[in-house]
Design an enzyme around this catalytic site. Structure first.
Site, short mmCIF file in Angstrom:
data_model
loop_
_atom_site.label_atom_id
_atom_site.label_comp_id
_atom_site.label_asym_id
_atom_site.label_seq_id
_atom_site.Cartn_x
_atom_site.Cartn_y
_atom_site.Cartn_z
N ARG A 125 0.71 -1.35 -0.04
CA ARG A 125 -0.04 -0.02 -0.02
C ARG A 125 0.73 1.27 0.03
O ARG A 125 0.57 2.23 -0.73
CB ARG A 125 -0.85 -0.09 1.25
CG ARG A 125 -1.88 1.23 1.32
CD ARG A 125 -2.41 1.86 0.06
NE ARG A 125 -3.15 0.62 -0.65
CZ ARG A 125 -3.47 0.47 -1.85
NH1 ARG A 125 -3.25 1.76 -2.73
NH2 ARG A 125 -4.17 -0.45 -2.64
N LYS A 192 2.89 39.67 -4.40
CA LYS A 192 1.29 39.77 -4.65
C LYS A 192 0.64 40.95 -3.95
O LYS A 192 1.20 41.67 -3.17
CB LYS A 192 0.99 38.43 -4.10
CG LYS A 192 1.83 37.12 -4.71
CD LYS A 192 0.93 35.88 -4.46
CE LYS A 192 -0.11 35.28 -5.07
NZ LYS A 192 -0.75 34.18 -4.95
N GLU A 221 3.02 39.84 -9.34
CA GLU A 221 1.58 39.57 -9.81
C GLU A 221 0.93 40.72 -10.60
O GLU A 221 1.06 41.77 -9.73
CB GLU A 221 0.76 38.89 -8.64
CG GLU A 221 -0.64 38.49 -9.19
CD GLU A 221 -1.48 37.74 -7.89
OE1 GLU A 221 -1.58 36.54 -7.90
OE2 GLU A 221 -1.74 38.81 -7.17
#
Length: 317
Positions: A125, A192, A221
């Site tokens: 797994r 940003k 940005e």
């Protein structure tokens, strides 16, 4: 379950992707994943250890159940080694029949594993979780890379990765033919809107980064053509053109290219489109002349590629 996978060419290494995944990162990540499955080391698998003698050996095939681009095979050997160590059993042998970055189809044999059956099932797994996720990211990236072929634009990833798995996610992007942007907050500055608000102006934010970290590239940005021009005036190296409709994006690219090489603007400003970038829209966006398309969905929304581990019937006796 019996695998019907036909033998494939044998590979000495599970990957030719550069740069590769750091061995220390793989070891730490596998250890955490095995702890989740088995409990605190050495842990236990109550089903496997109750039903299969420690002396039993077998062979299993790692196969693709569907078409895609495979990645994450580099975790297989480490997962087998750690699983064997927890059980105090020999490490299974593994022969790779595919490499990370390969295009595969349903039934493709990726690797053949031979050794203690308990180890194979304990490792199963963890190997599948990591490799299936990486293969899903690689498959999504490869679709964008194919769509952008011949346009001159590259597909980039973002920081929208699964916590703790960023190295794997970005490795998978490389395996799929994409390009990594920044690895984190430490290697490229990204100014940003909130940074502009906090600093008082776009120019103040860019100048603060330049003064504090002069060694890093500064990306800004921009949501409009006017903001892109302001970013050029402030000395940005790289512009992120966010959520622009295609006509606005094309006009902004043209305006930036017109400014290149004049008034202190670099000869070539890297331009990256982002926001609402679907596969159907990729070539249209690339046609505006941007250098890059950054697609968060590569890592935050890619479905896994279905991989399986099939134990040979002889191992069940």
């Amino acid at each position: 379950m019996t695998s019907s996978a036909a033998p494939q060419p044998v590979h000495a290494s599970p990957s030719a992707v550069e740069p590769g995944l750091d061995a220390g990162w793989i070891a730490r990540t596998v250890a955490v994943a095995l702890d989740e499955d088995l409990g605190t080391a050495p842990g236990r698998d109550v089903t496997t250890q109750a039903t299969i003698p420690a002396s039993a050996t077998g062979t299993a095939d790692l196969v693709a159940r569907e078409a895609g681009t495979v990645a994450g095979l580099v975790v297989v050997a480490e997962t087998l080694a750690q699983s064997a160590a927890r059980l105090g059993l020999p490490v299974p042998d593994v022969t790779f029949h595919a490499q990370d970055g390969d295009a595969v189809g349903p039934g493709t044999l990726l690797a053949r594993l031979s050794g203690p059956t308990q180890v194979l099932l304990v490792a199963e797994r963890t190997m599948l979780n990591l490799a299936s996720r990486a293969s899903g990211v690689a498959t999504a990236t490869a679709a964008f890379a194919r769509e952008l072929a011949g346009t001159g634009a590259q597909v980039l990833d973002t920081r929208k990765t699964t916590p703790g798995l960023r190295a794997l996610d970005k490795y998978a992007v490389r395996a799929g033919g994409g390009t990594n942007k920044r690895m984190g907050l430490y290697d490229v500055a990204m100014v940003k809107d909130n940074h502009v608000v906090a600093a008082g102006s776009l120019r103040a934010a860019v100048e603060a980064v330049r003064a504090t970290f002069p060694d890093v590239l500064v990306q800004v940005e921009a949501d409009t053509t006017a903001q892109a021009m302001e970013a050029l005036d402030a000395g940005a190296d790289f512009l992120l053109l966010d959520n622009m409709p295609t006509p606005v994006l094309a006009a902004t690219v043209a305006a930036v290219r017109e400014r290149q090489g004049r008034d202190g603007v670099p000869e070539h400003v890297e331009l990256e489109a982002t926001g609402n970038l679907t596969l159907a829209r990729a070539r249209e966006v690339a046609g505006t002349g941007v250098d890059h398309l950054s697609v968060g969905a590569l890592t935050h929304s890619a479905p896994i590629l279905d991989l399986a581990l099939d134990l040979h019937p002889a191992a069940l006796r």
